[in-house]
Motif scaffolding. Sequence first.
Motif, PDB file in Angstrom:
ATOM      1  N   ARG A   1     -10.094  -4.221 -14.396  1.00  0.00           N
ATOM      2  CA  ARG A   1      -9.678  -3.301 -13.320  1.00  0.00           C
ATOM      3  C   ARG A   1      -8.202  -3.466 -12.974  1.00  0.00           C
ATOM      4  NH1 ARG A   1     -14.779  -3.829  -9.061  1.00  0.00           N
ATOM      5  NH2 ARG A   1     -16.426  -3.550 -10.605  1.00  0.00           N
ATOM      6  N   ASN A   2      -7.681  -4.655 -13.221  1.00  0.00           N
ATOM      7  CA  ASN A   2      -6.250  -4.884 -12.978  1.00  0.00           C
ATOM      8  C   ASN A   2      -5.360  -3.952 -13.799  1.00  0.00           C
ATOM      9  OD1 ASN A   2      -6.175  -6.753 -10.965  1.00  0.00           O
ATOM     10  ND2 ASN A   2      -5.751  -8.528 -12.273  1.00  0.00           N
ATOM     11  N   GLU A   3      -5.868  -3.491 -14.950  1.00  0.00           N
ATOM     12  CA  GLU A   3      -5.055  -2.592 -15.781  1.00  0.00           C
ATOM     13  C   GLU A   3      -4.727  -1.314 -15.013  1.00  0.00           C
ATOM     14  OE1 GLU A   3      -3.949  -3.952 -18.550  1.00  0.00           O
ATOM     15  OE2 GLU A   3      -5.222  -5.640 -17.961  1.00  0.00           O
ATOM     16  N   GLY A   4      -5.697  -0.803 -14.283  1.00  0.00           N
ATOM     17  CA  GLY A   4      -5.452   0.393 -13.468  1.00  0.00           C
ATOM     18  C   GLY A   4      -4.598   0.086 -12.256  1.00  0.00           C
ATOM     19  N   LEU A   5      -4.891  -1.023 -11.586  1.00  0.00           N
ATOM     20  CA  LEU A   5      -4.131  -1.374 -10.384  1.00  0.00           C
ATOM     21  C   LEU A   5      -2.665  -1.609 -10.709  1.00  0.00           C
ATOM     22  CD1 LEU A   5      -6.802  -3.777  -8.865  1.00  0.00           C
ATOM     23  CD2 LEU A   5      -6.105  -1.558  -7.913  1.00  0.00           C
ATOM     24  N   ALA A   6      -2.405  -2.180 -11.888  1.00  0.00           N
ATOM     25  CA  ALA A   6      -1.017  -2.439 -12.281  1.00  0.00           C
ATOM     26  C   ALA A   6      -0.231  -1.137 -12.413  1.00  0.00           C
ATOM     27  CB  ALA A   6      -0.973  -3.215 -13.596  1.00  0.00           C
ATOM     28  N   VAL A   7      -0.928  -0.057 -12.696  1.00  0.00           N
ATOM     29  CA  VAL A   7      -0.268   1.249 -12.758  1.00  0.00           C
ATOM     30  C   VAL A   7      -0.134   1.832 -11.356  1.00  0.00           C
ATOM     31  CG1 VAL A   7      -0.462   3.619 -13.618  1.00  0.00           C
ATOM     32  CG2 VAL A   7      -1.167   1.693 -15.076  1.00  0.00           C
ATOM     33  N   SER A   8      -1.225   1.847 -10.608  1.00  0.00           N
ATOM     34  CA  SER A   8      -1.227   2.581  -9.338  1.00  0.00           C
ATOM     35  C   SER A   8      -0.381   1.895  -8.271  1.00  0.00           C
ATOM     36  CB  SER A   8      -2.662   2.785  -8.839  1.00  0.00           C
ATOM     37  OG  SER A   8      -3.334   1.555  -8.702  1.00  0.00           O
ATOM     38  N   LEU A   9      -0.289   0.583  -8.338  1.00  0.00           N
ATOM     39  CA  LEU A   9       0.405  -0.078  -7.225  1.00  0.00           C
ATOM     40  C   LEU A   9       1.916   0.068  -7.282  1.00  0.00           C
ATOM     41  CD1 LEU A   9       1.848  -3.197  -7.425  1.00  0.00           C
ATOM     42  CD2 LEU A   9      -0.461  -3.775  -8.099  1.00  0.00           C
ATOM     43  N   VAL A  10       2.455   0.388  -8.420  1.00  0.00           N
ATOM     44  CA  VAL A  10       3.913   0.580  -8.492  1.00  0.00           C
ATOM     45  C   VAL A  10       4.298   2.056  -8.383  1.00  0.00           C
ATOM     46  CG1 VAL A  10       4.417  -1.531  -9.767  1.00  0.00           C
ATOM     47  CG2 VAL A  10       3.842   0.550 -11.028  1.00  0.00           C
ATOM     48  N   ASP A  11       3.351   2.875  -8.010  1.00  0.00           N
ATOM     49  CA  ASP A  11       3.650   4.292  -7.842  1.00  0.00           C
ATOM     50  C   ASP A  11       4.582   4.496  -6.641  1.00  0.00           C
ATOM     51  OD1 ASP A  11       3.282   7.065  -8.466  1.00  0.00           O
ATOM     52  OD2 ASP A  11       2.022   7.199  -6.678  1.00  0.00           O
ATOM     53  N   ASP A  12       5.295   5.598  -6.700  1.00  0.00           N
ATOM     54  CA  ASP A  12       6.239   5.952  -5.643  1.00  0.00           C
ATOM     55  C   ASP A  12       5.505   6.325  -4.348  1.00  0.00           C
ATOM     56  OD1 ASP A  12       9.362   6.979  -5.943  1.00  0.00           O
ATOM     57  OD2 ASP A  12       8.241   7.827  -4.245  1.00  0.00           O
ATOM     58  N   ALA A  13       6.040   5.924  -3.206  1.00  0.00           N
ATOM     59  CA  ALA A  13       5.388   6.232  -1.926  1.00  0.00           C
ATOM     60  C   ALA A  13       5.330   7.736  -1.660  1.00  0.00           C
ATOM     61  CB  ALA A  13       6.107   5.526  -0.784  1.00  0.00           C
ATOM     62  N   ASP A  14       6.209   8.484  -2.285  1.00  0.00           N
ATOM     63  CA  ASP A  14       6.186   9.932  -2.062  1.00  0.00           C
ATOM     64  C   ASP A  14       4.867  10.572  -2.473  1.00  0.00           C
ATOM     65  OD1 ASP A  14       8.538  10.424  -0.781  1.00  0.00           O
ATOM     66  OD2 ASP A  14       9.701  10.678  -2.629  1.00  0.00           O
ATOM     67  N   THR A  15       4.196   9.990  -3.431  1.00  0.00           N
ATOM     68  CA  THR A  15       2.888  10.536  -3.818  1.00  0.00           C
ATOM     69  C   THR A  15       1.964  10.620  -2.600  1.00  0.00           C
ATOM     70  OG1 THR A  15       3.112   9.571  -6.026  1.00  0.00           O
ATOM     71  CG2 THR A  15       0.886  10.185  -5.333  1.00  0.00           C
ATOM     72  N   LEU A  16       2.085   9.640  -1.710  1.00  0.00           N
ATOM     73  CA  LEU A  16       1.248   9.643  -0.507  1.00  0.00           C
ATOM     74  C   LEU A  16       1.894  10.388   0.648  1.00  0.00           C
ATOM     75  CD1 LEU A  16       0.203   5.863  -0.612  1.00  0.00           C
ATOM     76  CD2 LEU A  16      -1.141   7.825  -1.373  1.00  0.00           C
ATOM     77  N   LEU A  17       3.204  10.362   0.705  1.00  0.00           N
ATOM     78  CA  LEU A  17       3.875  10.830   1.927  1.00  0.00           C
ATOM     79  C   LEU A  17       4.439  12.242   1.845  1.00  0.00           C
ATOM     80  CD1 LEU A  17       5.619   7.504   2.993  1.00  0.00           C
ATOM     81  CD2 LEU A  17       3.623   8.604   4.033  1.00  0.00           C
ATOM     82  N   SER A  18       4.470  12.816   0.642  1.00  0.00           N
ATOM     83  CA  SER A  18       5.144  14.119   0.541  1.00  0.00           C
ATOM     84  C   SER A  18       4.342  15.244   1.201  1.00  0.00           C
ATOM     85  CB  SER A  18       5.387  14.469  -0.935  1.00  0.00           C
ATOM     86  OG  SER A  18       4.150  14.688  -1.583  1.00  0.00           O
ATOM     87  N   LEU A  19       3.036  15.064   1.306  1.00  0.00           N
ATOM     88  CA  LEU A  19       2.212  16.158   1.846  1.00  0.00           C
ATOM     89  C   LEU A  19       2.405  16.267   3.356  1.00  0.00           C
ATOM     90  CD1 LEU A  19       0.082  18.280   1.117  1.00  0.00           C
ATOM     91  CD2 LEU A  19      -1.668  16.542   1.431  1.00  0.00           C
ATOM     92  N   GLU A  20       2.702  17.481   3.813  1.00  0.00           N
ATOM     93  CA  GLU A  20       2.849  17.700   5.256  1.00  0.00           C
ATOM     94  C   GLU A  20       1.513  17.489   5.953  1.00  0.00           C
ATOM     95  OE1 GLU A  20       5.657  18.409   6.862  1.00  0.00           O
ATOM     96  OE2 GLU A  20       6.812  18.444   4.988  1.00  0.00           O
ATOM     97  N   GLU A  21       1.564  16.936   7.145  1.00  0.00           N
ATOM     98  CA  GLU A  21       0.342  16.648   7.898  1.00  0.00           C
ATOM     99  C   GLU A  21      -0.511  17.905   8.067  1.00  0.00           C
ATOM    100  OE1 GLU A  21       1.063  14.324  11.515  1.00  0.00           O
ATOM    101  OE2 GLU A  21      -0.644  15.366  12.402  1.00  0.00           O
ATOM    102  N   GLU A  22       0.124  19.048   8.259  1.00  0.00           N
ATOM    103  CA  GLU A  22      -0.621  20.292   8.507  1.00  0.00           C
ATOM    104  C   GLU A  22      -1.316  20.786   7.242  1.00  0.00           C
ATOM    105  OE1 GLU A  22       2.789  20.040   8.966  1.00  0.00           O
ATOM    106  OE2 GLU A  22       2.316  19.173  10.942  1.00  0.00           O
ATOM    107  N   ALA A  23      -0.884  20.271   6.087  1.00  0.00           N
ATOM    108  CA  ALA A  23      -1.391  20.818   4.823  1.00  0.00           C
ATOM    109  C   ALA A  23      -2.574  20.022   4.269  1.00  0.00           C
ATOM    110  CB  ALA A  23      -0.262  20.868   3.794  1.00  0.00           C
ATOM    111  N   PHE A  24      -3.083  19.073   5.060  1.00  0.00           N
ATOM    112  CA  PHE A  24      -4.242  18.306   4.557  1.00  0.00           C
ATOM    113  C   PHE A  24      -5.522  19.147   4.523  1.00  0.00           C
ATOM    114  CE2 PHE A  24      -3.555  13.720   3.790  1.00  0.00           C
ATOM    115  CZ  PHE A  24      -2.193  13.651   4.042  1.00  0.00           C
ATOM    116  N   ALA A  25      -5.587  20.155   5.364  1.00  0.00           N
ATOM    117  CA  ALA A  25      -6.803  20.993   5.357  1.00  0.00           C
ATOM    118  C   ALA A  25      -6.483  22.394   5.841  1.00  0.00           C
ATOM    119  CB  ALA A  25      -7.883  20.371   6.225  1.00  0.00           C
ATOM    120  N   PHE A  26      -7.236  23.368   5.304  1.00  0.00           N
ATOM    121  CA  PHE A  26      -7.027  24.780   5.668  1.00  0.00           C
ATOM    122  C   PHE A  26      -8.350  25.418   6.061  1.00  0.00           C
ATOM    123  CE2 PHE A  26      -3.317  23.679   3.363  1.00  0.00           C
ATOM    124  CZ  PHE A  26      -2.307  24.370   3.990  1.00  0.00           C
TER     125      PHE A  26
END
Lengths: 598, 598
Positions: free
Chosen positions: A573-598
């Motif tokens: 499982r570390n093989e996946g975590l080693a990829v996901s943990l160095v991802d850019d924070a923008d992947t999580l933060l770029s979405l506007e709060e209002e755009a989480f649901a419609f």
Amino acid sequence: MPEYKAPLRDIRFAMQELLDFETHYQNLPGGEDASPDMVEAILEEAGKFAAQELSPLNQTGDKGCTLTDDGVIAPEGFKEAYANYVEGGWAGLAQDPEYGGQGLPESLASIVAEINGTANWSWGMYPGLSHGAMVTLETHATDELRNLYLPPLVEGRWTGTMCLTEPHAGSDLGLLRTKAEPNDDGSYSITGTKIFISAGEHDMAENILHIVLARLPDAPAGNKGISLFLVPRYNVNDDGSLAGANSVKAGSIEHKMGIHGNATCVMNFDGARGFLLGQPNRGLACMFTFMNNARLFIAQQGICHAELSYQGALAYAKERLQMRSQRGAVAPEKSADPIIVHPDVRRMLLTQKAYAEGGRAFSYLCAQLVDLAQKSQDDAERKRAEDRLALLIPIAKGFITEAGVEASSLGVQVFGGHGYIAEWGMEQILRDSRIAPIYEGTNGIQALDLLGRKVMGSQGQLLEDFVGEVNAFIDANRDNPEAGELVVELERHVKRWSELTGQVAAGIQKDPATLGSASFDYLMYSGYTVLAYIWAMSAVKAQQALANGSSETGFYQAKLATARFYFRRILPRNEGLAVSLVDDADTLLSLEEEAFAF
Amino acid sequence: MPEYKAPLRDIRFAMQELLDFETHYQNLPGGEDASPDMVEAILEEAGKFAAQELSPLNQTGDKGCTLTDDGVIAPEGFKEAYANYVEGGWAGLAQDPEYGGQGLPESLASIVAEINGTANWSWGMYPGLSHGAMVTLETHATDELRNLYLPPLVEGRWTGTMCLTEPHAGSDLGLLRTKAEPNDDGSYSITGTKIFISAGEHDMAENILHIVLARLPDAPAGNKGISLFLVPRYNVNDDGSLAGANSVKAGSIEHKMGIHGNATCVMNFDGARGFLLGQPNRGLACMFTFMNNARLFIAQQGICHAELSYQGALAYAKERLQMRSQRGAVAPEKSADPIIVHPDVRRMLLTQKAYAEGGRAFSYLCAQLVDLAQKSQDDAERKRAEDRLALLIPIAKGFITEAGVEASSLGVQVFGGHGYIAEWGMEQILRDSRIAPIYEGTNGIQALDLLGRKVMGSQGQLLEDFVGEVNAFIDANRDNPEAGELVVELERHVKRWSELTGQVAAGIQKDPATLGSASFDYLMYSGYTVLAYIWAMSAVKAQQALANGSSETGFYQAKLATARFYFRRILPRNEGLAVSLVDDADTLLSLEEEAFAF
């Protein structure tokens, strides 16, 4: 509900063979009394007590506590079992003899708590909370308070609680509002509402000592304006006898997913008489002095539930007959083979086993460090232990509690439809386990603590010190005939741990939100890696025992097989975590709060 | 408990933009009535019904059902809501007009079931089980039985059940013992005990039709000696009126972890009068005719709980104030920032969102295939749909239900301590979700079905056909300006899917136990990969909508952001699975049964 049997053989393996508790206790100030014979006697008796007194109350305790006009009543049988626990002298096992304790090492009390907690976690929380109160009073109370309040607490006649959370202040304790106003006699009047107070009220003890975080008048806002107080349920006369009720009582008990046997109370303080512990406005710092113990206790919950669920699932898998082995019928005389022949059932059982036994050894390693941090007279050794604990405790609490939930869920799955039915007890274990990733600092908070305060806060030094220890093990064992392959694989994960840490550090330099983006996956990567170290060590010890001609071939072969399973089926499982943990924070933060649901 | 709002915008995206249901319905025999206006009206009304009638009963229904001398009573309000459902004409939406149905496509009924099931899964199971009974009778009953029993079932005045499991026969139905003895009048006397019978008895309908697996006298042992029967709760006169009670009743209701609102019954058949469905000894084959529908229904449960838990967690994350954003205060005028600013909270929310929306589109893709498999007049098209379903259904059931539990658990975590408290409803969602990986074939069984019967059983052809479809998408979209990066990554996972399949096939050649060793991780790898395909398609559609100047920029940007999140933070789990699934079966099987515990 599975009948609990204390896994004494595995406890001995972790203590004696893996971590050499004998030498550890010999060298520990105050550890002389913990001779091998004494340790053995305590483990045996604890196992009996847990199996005979606590295990039978686990399922009935699920019916929950009752709030009456006279306060909260614990489930049937809890009070009597607690009386026997007190009579057996268990309450003050690791406490200072000056206050009536037995002065044994903290780690031994912690292993006894694991045994009790596996048999009945809800029950075990009552003494668990008392223990937190004892350590707090020992460390921060004045002599006068200590002399008055500690002896009955250590004896077990009284119990304790920790009152931190408020409706608007959970992870963020800086927001808390409970007030403490000074009285003329040096005491304080405490007013406010605390929620989620475990063991907050019950009928098992004569008195309850609440350790309470509150604000003095004119205290600074936020974390730096919080002080710590002792607030007894019943006021105490100077001779130790009980006076009338204090102005603190349970307003309600929460209806929860699990741990129904423990009363989780809303506690109302209405000008309750209390006493300052430690310095004004230093309450959070005081709390942190025993945070490591408290978090280690919750890490153990993961082991407890993994172990209990494993015991249940293993027994069922040996008895339940469904379908035939893919390698050909194993029990042709029966209508079908026992499901333990099926590889996928074994995948689930071995996952539980790897977490229970690996988590156990991991927690004992931490418990040794707690001993040293508390008792060592050598400043450098104490500092080393504190530093190592600073790194390992958030990993242990976060990772092992996640593993505990996973293992408990697998236990349900092994039972199929029966796992979902209350009667069998497996679903209760899952419900009980689910609180552990939440309380005593959510695992999200543990992850921030690990990556932010501990790893980044030490410029990586705490991690590199630990990696140095692991590398020394690797260098010494890479040629081991049975475990060498695992050791070499461990090396890859450890090396990458350092590299990933460097990448994350660089990311945080550019964007501070990288911390929160990486933290949880970093925690899990760290956990899988530490457990790999534990299992590689276990495999080496097992190989050595077999090479030395031990007659317990089954036990040691099982250690080797479980270690291999862990490395081949879980650690990847570390093989996946080693990829996901160095991802850019923008992947999580770029979405506007209002755009989480419609 | 979160107040449910049907995610109609996302449902429309999946139906109209991603999967072109308009063309699908135009070309589907009997689909003409499902015009875009009709579909829209049905979705709107279903959303209202679910929000107004079912959502308010979800938390109260958790109090459970009651067994009385007159039989089982459903939770308060369930009967009235069901009467309104019947009055609204919902029960026979997709059933044959000859028996009173509306003849709309099966897929539309399935989407309505998703909407109802998200608002209140326990309630939605009652019509869900009826639906299984309807399909069984339509396909396998004689004209005489159909004419007598189908109209009230299709109308909804009667409901149905599926009675398969017995105490000793769960995954292994070949072990079942219920007897069916022929009577002189062509009926049968059914005797035996069935367990885990969902919606087994209740007060919501005038009669209940049990579909029962049982053995004829002298039937061959095992799977090939099982026949299928219709057993009504109340006997039915030739004019359709009710005669007296049949000899079948609920012996008890199970106390379960969740879905308390649905009565899970032990059903005792004591010489109950029943009627043969289909050919003698062909009962399992008859069951399999609607297995795909039934398993798709349970796959939807994963979506339902992911969606409901997401709705709850999202609302809470926007309101709950704790700590400050790592990029600097977002709401400096408040005591703290809403927790949705924290990356780790977003990691949890986006995981839920990626599963709910991705799972939804995946299930609609399957639902279209169910339509074609049922209704297409083109043999080749029907065969293609059946083949594709054969591959995708075990993936959908297995993977989406695992994802549903994970998402529900994350919803608890977002709430912190409040998530563990019943009042908030988040823990109920987790408890309710946990049955889905177990019933309708455990996920271990789904995994064996996928890898063994479907992939290996077709010499890989079913997989390669699907991979061909995915590769056509990849080739057409690898240069997409927004989604191209994801498409290229998808290609790597799909290519490796084929390679891993080949490796596993070679392993099975050498050791048949490789099947069970690889199967679960193979299922999960397949699920993550199919969901990657869904999200890559969604990203392409979103890019195209934005490029075409859509004014709904927030909605489409959210699709792109969620797709990126899925690829960067969730899909990497395949890196670990790709290692663990090709491991040797000996890792699981070498340990002696006696050596699992000491």
